[in-house]
Design a protein around this motif. Structure first.
Motif, PDB file in Angstrom:
ATOM      1  N   HIS A 330      41.605  51.350  41.515  1.00  0.00           N
ATOM      2  CA  HIS A 330      42.071  52.499  42.305  1.00  0.00           C
ATOM      3  C   HIS A 330      41.720  53.821  41.622  1.00  0.00           C
ATOM      4  CE1 HIS A 330      44.236  50.583  45.595  1.00  0.00           C
ATOM      5  NE2 HIS A 330      44.616  49.660  44.743  1.00  0.00           N
ATOM      6  N   GLU A 331      41.707  53.826  40.306  1.00  0.00           N
ATOM      7  CA  GLU A 331      41.310  55.037  39.592  1.00  0.00           C
ATOM      8  C   GLU A 331      39.849  55.378  39.878  1.00  0.00           C
ATOM      9  OE1 GLU A 331      41.490  57.016  35.130  1.00  0.00           O
ATOM     10  OE2 GLU A 331      41.776  54.865  35.363  1.00  0.00           O
ATOM     11  N   ILE A 376      30.070  48.059  45.466  1.00  0.00           N
ATOM     12  CA  ILE A 376      30.870  47.018  46.109  1.00  0.00           C
ATOM     13  C   ILE A 376      32.100  47.659  46.729  1.00  0.00           C
ATOM     14  CG2 ILE A 376      32.246  46.430  44.063  1.00  0.00           C
ATOM     15  CD1 ILE A 376      31.716  43.438  44.944  1.00  0.00           C
ATOM     16  N   ASP A 377      32.570  47.091  47.830  1.00  0.00           N
ATOM     17  CA  ASP A 377      33.707  47.675  48.546  1.00  0.00           C
ATOM     18  C   ASP A 377      34.999  47.469  47.771  1.00  0.00           C
ATOM     19  OD1 ASP A 377      35.190  45.149  49.787  1.00  0.00           O
ATOM     20  OD2 ASP A 377      33.036  44.843  50.030  1.00  0.00           O
ATOM     21  N   SER A 378      36.027  48.226  48.160  1.00  0.00           N
ATOM     22  CA  SER A 378      37.279  48.259  47.397  1.00  0.00           C
ATOM     23  C   SER A 378      37.988  46.911  47.362  1.00  0.00           C
ATOM     24  CB  SER A 378      38.218  49.314  47.982  1.00  0.00           C
ATOM     25  OG  SER A 378      38.492  49.042  49.348  1.00  0.00           O
ATOM     26  N   ASP A 379      37.963  46.169  48.479  1.00  0.00           N
ATOM     27  CA  ASP A 379      38.653  44.870  48.503  1.00  0.00           C
ATOM     28  C   ASP A 379      38.060  43.909  47.486  1.00  0.00           C
ATOM     29  OD1 ASP A 379      40.419  45.626  50.435  1.00  0.00           O
ATOM     30  OD2 ASP A 379      39.260  44.823  52.108  1.00  0.00           O
ATOM     31  N   ARG A 380      36.737  43.790  47.508  1.00  0.00           N
ATOM     32  CA  ARG A 380      36.108  42.858  46.556  1.00  0.00           C
ATOM     33  C   ARG A 380      36.140  43.401  45.133  1.00  0.00           C
ATOM     34  NH1 ARG A 380      30.729  40.692  49.584  1.00  0.00           N
ATOM     35  NH2 ARG A 380      30.610  42.869  50.218  1.00  0.00           N
ATOM     36  N   ALA A 381      36.137  44.728  44.996  1.00  0.00           N
ATOM     37  CA  ALA A 381      36.247  45.317  43.660  1.00  0.00           C
ATOM     38  C   ALA A 381      37.585  44.941  43.024  1.00  0.00           C
ATOM     39  CB  ALA A 381      36.099  46.833  43.738  1.00  0.00           C
ATOM     40  N   THR A 382      38.656  44.981  43.814  1.00  0.00           N
ATOM     41  CA  THR A 382      39.968  44.597  43.300  1.00  0.00           C
ATOM     42  C   THR A 382      39.990  43.126  42.907  1.00  0.00           C
ATOM     43  OG1 THR A 382      41.037  46.253  44.710  1.00  0.00           O
ATOM     44  CG2 THR A 382      42.428  44.508  43.852  1.00  0.00           C
ATOM     45  N   SER A 383      39.384  42.279  43.750  1.00  0.00           N
ATOM     46  CA  SER A 383      39.329  40.845  43.440  1.00  0.00           C
ATOM     47  C   SER A 383      38.553  40.586  42.156  1.00  0.00           C
ATOM     48  CB  SER A 383      38.676  40.090  44.607  1.00  0.00           C
ATOM     49  OG  SER A 383      39.408  40.265  45.791  1.00  0.00           O
ATOM     50  N   ILE A 384      37.405  41.257  42.015  1.00  0.00           N
ATOM     51  CA  ILE A 384      36.593  41.076  40.809  1.00  0.00           C
ATOM     52  C   ILE A 384      37.337  41.592  39.584  1.00  0.00           C
ATOM     53  CG2 ILE A 384      34.484  41.888  39.657  1.00  0.00           C
ATOM     54  CD1 ILE A 384      33.106  41.696  42.392  1.00  0.00           C
ATOM     55  N   SER A 385      38.089  42.676  39.743  1.00  0.00           N
ATOM     56  CA  SER A 385      38.888  43.197  38.623  1.00  0.00           C
ATOM     57  C   SER A 385      39.845  42.130  38.105  1.00  0.00           C
ATOM     58  CB  SER A 385      39.690  44.428  39.074  1.00  0.00           C
ATOM     59  OG  SER A 385      38.848  45.473  39.449  1.00  0.00           O
ATOM     60  N   LEU A 386      40.557  41.496  39.025  1.00  0.00           N
ATOM     61  CA  LEU A 386      41.514  40.460  38.614  1.00  0.00           C
ATOM     62  C   LEU A 386      40.802  39.257  38.012  1.00  0.00           C
ATOM     63  CD1 LEU A 386      44.011  40.605  41.605  1.00  0.00           C
ATOM     64  CD2 LEU A 386      44.551  41.055  39.210  1.00  0.00           C
TER      65      LEU A 386
END
Length: 473
Positions: A330-331, A376-386
Motif C-alpha cells: 500500500h505504501e 503488476i496490479d495491486s491485488d496480485r502485488a499484495t498476494s506476492i508480498s505475503l
C-alpha cells in the motif's frame, strides 16, 4: 476464366491454401448477382503475404454498368492507409459498415465490409462500395469551386500519403491556406468551431495569423515545417474554456500550401482531470490504509512484549511481519499514479522489513533480489508480498538453525505471458512432512493457487531449499 484468375493471383500474392481458394471461388460465383441487387461495385479482397495490405481478387460490377471504376481493379493493392476498414476486418473478424476510404482512382467511398470465414479463420472480405465524393465536396465551402475542387482532392491525397487515415480527420475542422497564409478552403465543422468561439468564418481570405491557431505567425510555422523531416506539427492549446488539438501539415501543391486539422478535445481534457483527481484520492486511500496497518502492527508488538509465552510471542511476531508485508504494498501504491507497482520494488520492500526485524539476530543472512522488473496490479502485488514474506521468514526461522551465515536469493524472471519467482537459500533444508504442518507454507500454497492461479514446486535437501512459483500475467 475468373476461377483461373483467382487461383493464379492467390498463389502469387497470398498464403491461402487450396481449400481456402476454393471457398473464395464459391463466394465469387454470386458476386455479380449481389452487385445487381445492391447496384454498386462489390469486391473480394484477401490478405497479401505482406499482411499490411490486401489484394483485390474479384470485382463485381452491376449489369446497369453503374461503376465507380473506369477499369477493373483486380490484382490491385488495398493499403491500410487508403482502406483502413478492410485491414481492420481481417484483424478482428468482425463486419463493418459506413467505413470511409479512398479508391485506387482517388474517389471517396463508403464501404460495407463482411468477413469471409473458413474453419474459424477470416480468409477474405466482401466489400460493397458507395460513392460519397459529392458528400465530401458539399462539406466544404470553396471560394471558387472550379478552381479548388481538384486542389481539395490533391490535398486529401497528400494527407493520405502522410499516413493519415481518412477516418481520423473527416469529422474534425479543416482549414487550408495558400502560400500567402490566406484561408481558401474550410469545412462546415470549422465554421461551427469558430462560431462557438465568437468568430465569423463565413468569408474567405482570412489570414492564418487571425484565427487563434497558435502563438506563432504563419511565416514562423512555415519555416518550422520546412525544417522538419515529416512536415507535421502537432500541439494542443486552450481557447477560452475549450481545449483543441492542432495538426498542421505542409503540402507540396501549387495552390494550397498549408492544412490545419483541428479537434475539440475539451471532453478528453475534462476526463483526464477527473482521472487525475480520482488517482490522487486513491493514493490517499492507500496511504491511510498503510498507516492503519502500521498502527495495528505497533499494537501487536506492544502485546507481544506483555506475553510470557514464547509461542504466543512468535505468533504475534509472524502476524506483524505479514501485516507489514501488506502495508509495504500500500505504501508503494500510494506513490503510483496507476493501480500497478513494480514487482522488484515490492519484493525489496518486503526483504527490508524482514532484515529490520532480525537486526538483533546473531546470524548474518544476506538477501539478494535478482531479476526482471515488471508492473503488476495491486491485488496480485499484495498476494506476492505475503508469499515472499512467508518464504523468506521460513528461511530465516528454520533454514539456518545450525548455521551462523547464509544466503537467500529471490529471483524474478519470465516473458510477457508467464512469470517465475523463486526463493532459494543455502540452509539445512527441511522434511516434506514438516512443511505440511507449517502455517507459512500453507498460506503460500493457498495464495499461489487461489490468488495467482499459479503452480508451486518445493525442492529441499541438506544443501538448501528452492521454492519456485509459476503464474500467468
Amino acid at each position: 476464366m475468373i476461377n483461373e484468375d483467382i487461383y493464379i493471383l492467390s498463389k502469387k500474392y497470398t498464403d491461402l491454401n487450396q481449400d481456402e481458394i476454393n471457398k473464395i471461388i464459391d463466394v465469387s460465383k454470386s458476386l455479380n448477382l449481389m452487385a445487381d441487387f445492391y447496384d454498386c461495385d462489390i469486391f473480394i479482397d484477401v490478405l497479401s503475404k505482406y499482411k499490411e495490405e490486401a489484394i483485390v481478387l474479384v470485382h463485381g460490377i452491376p449489369s446497369s454498368g453503374k461503376s465507380l471504376y473506369s477499369s477493373t481493379v483486380v490484382g490491385k493493392v488495398a493499403s491500410k492507409e487508403r482502406e483502413p476498414g478492410v485491414l481492420k476486418t481481417f484483424e478482428t473478424g468482425l463486419p463493418s459498415k459506413d467505413i470511409k476510404a479512398i479508391t485506387q482512382e482517388n474517389k471517396f467511398v463508403k464501404q460495407r465490409i463482411v468477413p469471409i470465414d473458413h474453419l474459424g479463420k477470416t480468409i477474405g472480405v466482401l466489400i460493397l462500395e458507395q460513392d460519397i465524393s459529392s458528400e465530401i465536396t458539399k462539406d466544404f465551402n470553396l471560394e471558387n469551386n472550379s478552381k479548388y475542387e481538384e486542389s481539395l482532392m490533391t490535398t486529401f491525397n497528400s494527407l493520405n500519403n502522410l499516413s493519415f487515415s481518412l477516418t481520423n480527420f473527416l469529422d474534425d475542422a479543416i482549414l487550408i491556406f495558400n502560400n500567402e497564409g490566406l484561408l481558401k478552403v474550410k469545412n462546415f465543422k470549422a465554421e461551427t468551431y469558430y462560431k462557438n468561439l465568437g468568430y465569423d468564418l463565413s468569408s474567405y481570405n482570412i489570414h492564418y495569423d487571425d484565427l487563434l491557431i497558435g502563438s506563432e505567425s504563419f511565416i514562423t510555422v512555415l519555416e518550422e515545417l520546412i525544417s522538419k523531416e515529416n512536415s507535421i506539427i502537432s500541439k494542443e492549446a486552450q481557447v477560452n474554456e475549450s481545449y483543441f488539438s492542432f495538426k498542421t501539415i505542409l503540402l507540396n501543391h501549387k495552390e494550397l500550401i498549408l492544412v490545419v486539422i483541428i479537434k475539440d478535445i475539451t471532453d478528453i481534457k475534462e476526463k483526464e482531470a477527473q482521472i487525475v483527481s480520482k488517482s490522487v484520492a486513491l493514493r490517499e486511500i492507500h496511504h491511510r490504509v498503510k498507516n492503519n496497518l502500521q498502527t495495528i502492527a505497533s499494537l501487536l508488538r506492544l502485546q507481544s512484549r506483555r506475553c510470557e509465552s514464547e509461542e504466543a510471542k512468535n505468533c504475534l511476531k509472524e502476524s506483524v511481519s505479514r501485516i507489514l508485508a501488506i502495508a509495504s504494498t500500500h505504501e508503494l501504491l500510494s506513490q503510483e499514479v496507476s493501480d500497478n507497482v513494480n514487482i522488484i520494488e515490492v519484493i525489496t520492500a518486503i526483504t527490508n522489513n524482514i532484515k529490520r526485524s532480525f537486526n538483533n539476530s546473531s546470524k548474518i543472512i544476506d538477501i539478494n533480489v535478482i531479476g526482471e522488473d515488471f508492473q503488476i496490479d495491486s491485488d496480485r502485488a499484495t498476494s506476492i508480498s505475503l508469499i515472499i514474506n512467508e518464504l523468506i521468514q521460513n528461511s530465516y526461522d528454520h533454514g539456518f538453525k545450525d548455521k551462523e551465515k547464509g544466503h537467500i536469493y529471490v529471483i524474478v524472471e519470465g516473458n510477457s505471458d508467464k512469470k517465475q519467482m523463486a526463493v532459494i537459500d543455502n540452509g539445512v533444508g527441511f522434511k516434506e512432512d514438516t512443511s505440511s504442518k507449517s502455517l507459512g507454507l500453507t498460506i503460500v500454497k493457498s495464495y499461489v493457487k487461489d490468488k495467482l492461479r499459479g503452480e508451486i514446486s518445493i525442492d529441499s535437501s541438506d544443501r538448501g531449499t528452492k521454492v519456485k512459483i509459476d503464474f500467468k500475467m
